[in-house]
Design an enzyme around this catalytic site. Structure first.
Site, PDB file in Angstrom:
ATOM      1  N   THR A   3       0.841  -1.202   0.000  1.00 27.96           N
ATOM      2  CA  THR A   3       0.000   0.000   0.000  1.00 27.96           C
ATOM      3  C   THR A   3       0.873   1.249   0.000  1.00 27.96           C
ATOM      4  O   THR A   3       2.004   1.220   0.479  1.00 27.96           O
ATOM      5  CB  THR A   3      -0.992  -0.004   1.181  1.00 27.96           C
ATOM      6  OG1 THR A   3      -1.970   1.021   0.950  1.00 27.96           O
ATOM      7  CG2 THR A   3      -0.323   0.225   2.529  1.00 27.96           C
TER       8      THR A   3
ATOM      9  N   GLY B 153       2.051   2.723  -9.515  1.00 30.94           N
ATOM     10  CA  GLY B 153       1.399   3.949  -9.972  1.00 30.94           C
ATOM     11  C   GLY B 153       1.372   3.990 -11.488  1.00 30.94           C
ATOM     12  O   GLY B 153       1.896   3.095 -12.156  1.00 30.94           O
TER      13      GLY B 153
ATOM     14  N   GLU C  16       5.160  -2.337 -17.657  1.00 36.16           N
ATOM     15  CA  GLU C  16       3.693  -2.398 -17.766  1.00 36.16           C
ATOM     16  C   GLU C  16       3.265  -1.693 -19.050  1.00 36.16           C
ATOM     17  O   GLU C  16       2.211  -1.970 -19.615  1.00 36.16           O
ATOM     18  CB  GLU C  16       3.066  -1.733 -16.531  1.00 36.16           C
ATOM     19  CG  GLU C  16       1.727  -2.306 -16.158  1.00 36.16           C
ATOM     20  CD  GLU C  16       1.165  -1.708 -14.875  1.00 36.16           C
ATOM     21  OE1 GLU C  16       1.861  -0.964 -14.170  1.00 36.16           O
ATOM     22  OE2 GLU C  16      -0.013  -2.012 -14.582  1.00 36.16           O
TER      23      GLU C  16
ATOM     24  N   ASP D 274      -5.193  -6.483  -8.142  1.00 34.62           N
ATOM     25  CA  ASP D 274      -6.279  -5.709  -7.518  1.00 34.62           C
ATOM     26  C   ASP D 274      -7.563  -6.551  -7.573  1.00 34.62           C
ATOM     27  O   ASP D 274      -8.285  -6.498  -8.576  1.00 34.62           O
ATOM     28  CB  ASP D 274      -6.499  -4.414  -8.315  1.00 34.62           C
ATOM     29  CG  ASP D 274      -5.259  -3.523  -8.344  1.00 34.62           C
ATOM     30  OD1 ASP D 274      -4.901  -2.980  -7.296  1.00 34.62           O
ATOM     31  OD2 ASP D 274      -4.653  -3.381  -9.421  1.00 34.62           O
TER      32      ASP D 274
ATOM     33  N   HIS E 124       7.106  -2.433 -10.432  1.00 38.56           N
ATOM     34  CA  HIS E 124       6.226  -2.595 -11.584  1.00 38.56           C
ATOM     35  C   HIS E 124       7.100  -2.273 -12.790  1.00 38.56           C
ATOM     36  O   HIS E 124       7.534  -1.129 -12.942  1.00 38.56           O
ATOM     37  CB  HIS E 124       5.051  -1.622 -11.515  1.00 38.56           C
ATOM     38  CG  HIS E 124       3.967  -2.073 -10.576  1.00 38.56           C
ATOM     39  ND1 HIS E 124       4.186  -2.252  -9.256  1.00 38.56           N
ATOM     40  CD2 HIS E 124       2.670  -2.397 -10.812  1.00 38.56           C
ATOM     41  CE1 HIS E 124       3.060  -2.671  -8.691  1.00 38.56           C
ATOM     42  NE2 HIS E 124       2.125  -2.766  -9.619  1.00 38.56           N
TER      43      HIS E 124
HETATM   44  C1  LIG Z   1      -3.352  -2.033 -12.756  1.00 35.60           C
HETATM   45  N1  LIG Z   1      -1.948  -2.124 -12.455  1.00 35.60           N
HETATM   46  C2  LIG Z   1      -1.284  -1.268 -11.633  1.00 35.60           C
HETATM   47  N2  LIG Z   1      -0.158  -0.671 -12.084  1.00 35.60           N
HETATM   48  C3  LIG Z   1       0.508   0.225 -11.329  1.00 35.60           C
HETATM   49  N3  LIG Z   1       0.111   0.590 -10.099  1.00 35.60           N
HETATM   50  C4  LIG Z   1      -0.995   0.025  -9.603  1.00 35.60           C
HETATM   51  C5  LIG Z   1      -1.733  -0.931 -10.325  1.00 35.60           C
HETATM   52  N4  LIG Z   1      -2.768  -1.329  -9.561  1.00 35.60           N
HETATM   53  C6  LIG Z   1      -2.663  -0.622  -8.392  1.00 35.60           C
HETATM   54  N5  LIG Z   1      -1.614   0.212  -8.440  1.00 35.60           N
HETATM   55  C7  LIG Z   1      -1.160   1.188  -7.419  1.00 35.60           C
HETATM   56  O1  LIG Z   1      -1.781   0.887  -6.185  1.00 35.60           O
HETATM   57  C8  LIG Z   1      -2.566   2.001  -5.715  1.00 35.60           C
HETATM   58  C9  LIG Z   1      -3.797   1.487  -4.984  1.00 35.60           C
HETATM   59  O2  LIG Z   1      -3.448   0.863  -3.788  1.00 35.60           O
HETATM   60  P1  LIG Z   1      -2.861   1.646  -2.500  1.00 35.60           P
HETATM   61  O3  LIG Z   1      -3.533   2.997  -2.474  1.00 35.60           O
HETATM   62  O4  LIG Z   1      -1.383   1.743  -2.693  1.00 35.60           O
HETATM   63  O5  LIG Z   1      -3.258   0.775  -1.365  1.00 35.60           O
HETATM   64  C10 LIG Z   1      -2.896   2.771  -6.985  1.00 35.60           C
HETATM   65  O6  LIG Z   1      -3.195   4.128  -6.709  1.00 35.60           O
HETATM   66  C11 LIG Z   1      -1.609   2.599  -7.791  1.00 35.60           C
HETATM   67  O7  LIG Z   1      -0.629   3.519  -7.374  1.00 35.60           O
HETATM   68 ZN   LIG Z   2       0.300  -3.815  -9.283  1.00 33.65          ZN
END
Ligand SMILES: CNc1ncnc2c1ncn2[C@@H]1O[C@H](COP(=O)(O)O)[C@@H](O)[C@H]1O
Ligand SMILES: [Zn+2]
Length: 393
Positions: free
Chosen positions: A107, A206, A236, A312, A233
């Site tokens: 997170t 992000g 991507e 997610d 990451h």
């Molecule tokens: C789809 N693929 C992805 N690629 C990149 N970053 C992602 C992501 N999926 C999630 N996040 C990152 O995780 C945050 C949400 O969880 P937390 O607020 O940190 O708990 C998003 O705002 C993004 O920064």
């Molecule tokens: Zn991710």
């Protein structure tokens, strides 16, 4: 897996086996029902227009940029400490219900002056959430014998502990690509401060088209020097230069890796960098046109270290079981392959040798139970996997 019975048995197999989740973002895993409830409250207060938000939450299939718009909305919905604790509790419960025995939850610590929130108090709310889980034994620190690092239920009701499911949790603090070098460094310092609460590493995530690698490098280097594990990451989106720089950094794992070319893969292979594979996420965000073209196939065939993950669960309406089933159905894996994949994940956790030992024990015990539940265990190659687990000790 053509017959209905086989499909049902494979789904049940993927659900029943113990699993390890190494790539899950807290705010990406919020239950839809919770999001809608939070949106309703903010709608009643006139802070947002509930009808617009409901439509966005219920929408299925989003582009990568739409996902990041949605994250901005999540951050409006989940900004107070109580909500962060609640979400953390629910996410842990959901993974445990899916037979996840080890969860590395990541997170992004957030500052929010209007709510009196600092990165530190945000993380305290996450830890409070872990402590508040009362239906599970939640072990979130290496020093799990210290009572403050065990969930309340585990402390209060020792007799019932044996009957409850146990889940190991470790935390990764994410640096958002929108952040500055100083903000990234703050997150690393917080992670170091919070090691005793199960923080084991740093993630860079992000919007992949935002930010420059050099902005985050000093903080990531410092994290590494201080003994934190780092996952990135990586690839991507197509960005050859950044992918090369990331691989040269030699992170302990990379996530997604959709746009690595032949040379990049050769480098990742030589450096033994495990890949966190997020099939549904990549498909939904249109990183590839069809799932059977996913790089999982080549990596699996070439024995490259990899682990299936959800990314997610809330955003993509998936579970880890579902990801294993999807891999099996798409790439023709049998039950033995699936169990092997799940078991191999032990090697890639950031939790340290004690946790790995405990996980081998859990997978070994579960192999014995699966042998009773699935009469076809022997023909599935379950005994081979049991030997594999033993050889890992
Ligand atoms: C789809 N693929 C992805 N690629 C990149 N970053 C992602 C992501 N999926 C999630 N996040 C990152 O995780 C945050 C949400 O969880 P937390 O607020 O940190 O708990 C998003 O705002 C993004 O920064
Ligand atoms: Zn991710």
């Amino acid at each position: 897996m053509e017959r209905g019975g086989d499909v049902a048995e494979m789904k049940e197999w993927c659900r029943s086996i113990p699993k390890i989740e190494l790539h899950a973002h807290l705010n990406g895993c919020i239950r839809d029902s919770t999001l809608l409830e939070l949106a309703k409250v903010l709608g009643e207060k006139g802070i947002i227009n509930f009808a617009d938000v409901e439509h966005v939450i219920r929408k299925c299939g989003r582009s990568l940029s739409e996902c990041f718009q949605l994250f901005d909305l999540f951050h409006i919905l989940a900004t107070d400490h109580g909500t962060i604790s609640r979400i953390t509790k629910e996410v842990v419960e959901d993974f445990a219900a899916d037979e996840v025995v080890y969860l590395e939850l990541r997170t992004t610590p957030k500052n929010n002056e209007t709510k009196g929130m600092t990165k530190r108090s945000y993380m305290k709310a996450v830890i409070d959430g872990l402590r508040s889980v009362d239906a599970l034994n939640v072990l979130f620190s290496n020093s799990s014998e210290r009572t403050e690092n065990i969930s309340r239920s585990t402390q209060n009701n020792y007799a019932n502990c044996m009957e409850r499911k146990t889940i190991y949790i470790r935390l990764l603090l994410s640096i958002d690509r929108r952040e500055t070098t100083i903000a990234a460094m703050e997150t690393v310092c917080l992670a170091l401060e919070m090691r005793e609460f199960g923080v084991v590493g740093i993630d860079l995530s992000g919007n992949p088209i935002v930010g420059e690698w050099n902005t985050f490098l000093p903080a990531l280097k410092y994290a590494k020097e201080q003994g934190l594990s780092v996952t990135l990451h990586c690839g991507e989106v197509s960005n050859k230069k950044e992918i090369q720089e990331m691989l040269d950094f030699v992170p302990e794992r990379i996530g997604h890796a959709c746009f690595l070319d032949k040379d990049d893969w050769e480098k990742a292979r030589v450096l033994h960098i495990p890949v966190e594979i997020c099939l549904t996420s990549n498909l939904r965000t249109e990183r590839l046109s069809t799932i059977d073209l996913h790089h999982f196939a080549n990596l699996h065939k070439g024995n490259h270290p990899l682990v299936l993950c959800t990314d997610d669960t809330g955003l993509f309406s998936t579970t880890l079981s579902n990801e294993y089933y999807l891999a099996a159905a798409t790439f023709g894996l049998d039950q033995k392959d699936v169990l092997r994949l799940a078991t191999n994940a032990i090697e890639f956790v950031f939790g340290g040798s004690e946790v790995k030992k405990a996980l081998r024990g859990i997978f070994g015990d579960s192999a014995r139970k699966l042998a009773e539940v699935f009469p076809s265990w022997k023909s599935l190659g379950g005994e081979d996997v049991k030997l594999q687990i033993k050889s890992l000790r």
